[in-house]
Design a protein around this motif. Sequence first.
Motif, PDB file in Angstrom:
ATOM      1  N   GLY A 143      56.289  45.253  25.591  1.00 34.74           N
ATOM      2  CA  GLY A 143      57.677  44.891  25.833  1.00 34.74           C
ATOM      3  C   GLY A 143      57.920  43.431  25.493  1.00 34.74           C
ATOM      4  N   VAL A 144      58.877  42.827  26.202  1.00 37.58           N
ATOM      5  CA  VAL A 144      59.273  41.444  25.905  1.00 37.58           C
ATOM      6  C   VAL A 144      59.334  40.641  27.204  1.00 37.58           C
ATOM      7  CG1 VAL A 144      60.592  42.140  23.868  1.00 37.58           C
ATOM      8  CG2 VAL A 144      61.753  41.984  26.083  1.00 37.58           C
ATOM      9  N   CYS A 172      53.319  39.652  23.175  1.00 45.09           N
ATOM     10  CA  CYS A 172      54.422  40.557  23.486  1.00 45.09           C
ATOM     11  C   CYS A 172      55.168  40.891  22.205  1.00 45.09           C
ATOM     12  CB  CYS A 172      55.356  39.931  24.522  1.00 45.09           C
ATOM     13  SG  CYS A 172      56.192  38.432  23.959  1.00 45.09           S
ATOM     14  N   ASP A 173      56.301  41.590  22.363  1.00 37.62           N
ATOM     15  CA  ASP A 173      57.082  42.009  21.201  1.00 37.62           C
ATOM     16  C   ASP A 173      58.371  41.214  21.073  1.00 37.62           C
ATOM     17  OD1 ASP A 173      57.455  43.448  18.909  1.00 37.62           O
ATOM     18  OD2 ASP A 173      58.272  45.229  19.893  1.00 37.62           O
ATOM     19  N   THR A 215      62.561  46.680  24.357  1.00 35.46           N
ATOM     20  CA  THR A 215      62.695  45.292  23.911  1.00 35.46           C
ATOM     21  C   THR A 215      64.022  44.645  24.292  1.00 35.46           C
ATOM     22  OG1 THR A 215      63.492  46.055  21.741  1.00 35.46           O
ATOM     23  CG2 THR A 215      61.122  45.637  21.964  1.00 35.46           C
ATOM     24  N   GLY A 253      52.924  46.051  18.772  1.00 39.42           N
ATOM     25  CA  GLY A 253      53.964  45.211  19.374  1.00 39.42           C
ATOM     26  C   GLY A 253      53.425  44.061  20.195  1.00 39.42           C
TER      27      GLY A 253
END
Length: 235
Positions: free
Chosen positions: A120-121, A137-138, A95, A35
């Motif tokens: 994460g985001v 990041c994702d 996310t 991710g």
Amino acid sequence: MPLTPQAIETLKHVSTATITTVLLKKGLRNIWMRGTRPLRPGQERLVGPAFTLRFVPAREDLATPESWSKPISTRTAIEAMPAGCIAVVDAMGITDAGIFGDILCARMAKRGVVALVTDGVVRDVEGVLGTGLPVWCDGAAAPPSVAGLTFVNWGEPIGCGGVAVFPDDVVVVDQDGAVLIPQAFLDHVLAEGPEQEATEAWIVNEVINNGAELPGLYPMNAETKARYAASKGKK
């Protein structure tokens, strides 16, 4: 062992793909953080020691806007980040809540943080990109971190993208994502990584310019190894 400028320069010429191969041969299979994709296409390869941060699932009495002003907060953690580090954030793969936005990323960039890595985001993507802080990041989400996460600490072992990350482990990021080099294997990667890159560059040249077939070339048989060794002697 501190990550020296010379070691950083060497690793900037070793791809994350090569690092995973070199460490796979030593039995390490789980070093690529799932991710973790470059937020901006074309971000350069970067290297730094891990500065770890950890979130847990949101709990209504703890994950509040008021928590941003507490002694244990993302704000305080950012002020503890040393120049040259890569911030690695355990967001448990959530996310739908952005861990950091443009203001926090701007402060990280100002402090000399090399990059942000998270499973994460982020939020405020346009602003984050404007800070110049490289981010892996994702994706992105509009809600703030407290909508789905509770920040609990920094400077301790974490899990990011399914990988165990300890403070000061070496992190390398490029277009393939983020990989981790455990401190105990840094010297091995520094020794083997550049040679692996040189070997594969020679193989690519054999395929593209000399029409070589893959069997016996990749991986090399004894004859191919001898030709490769001879080619190095000609330089």
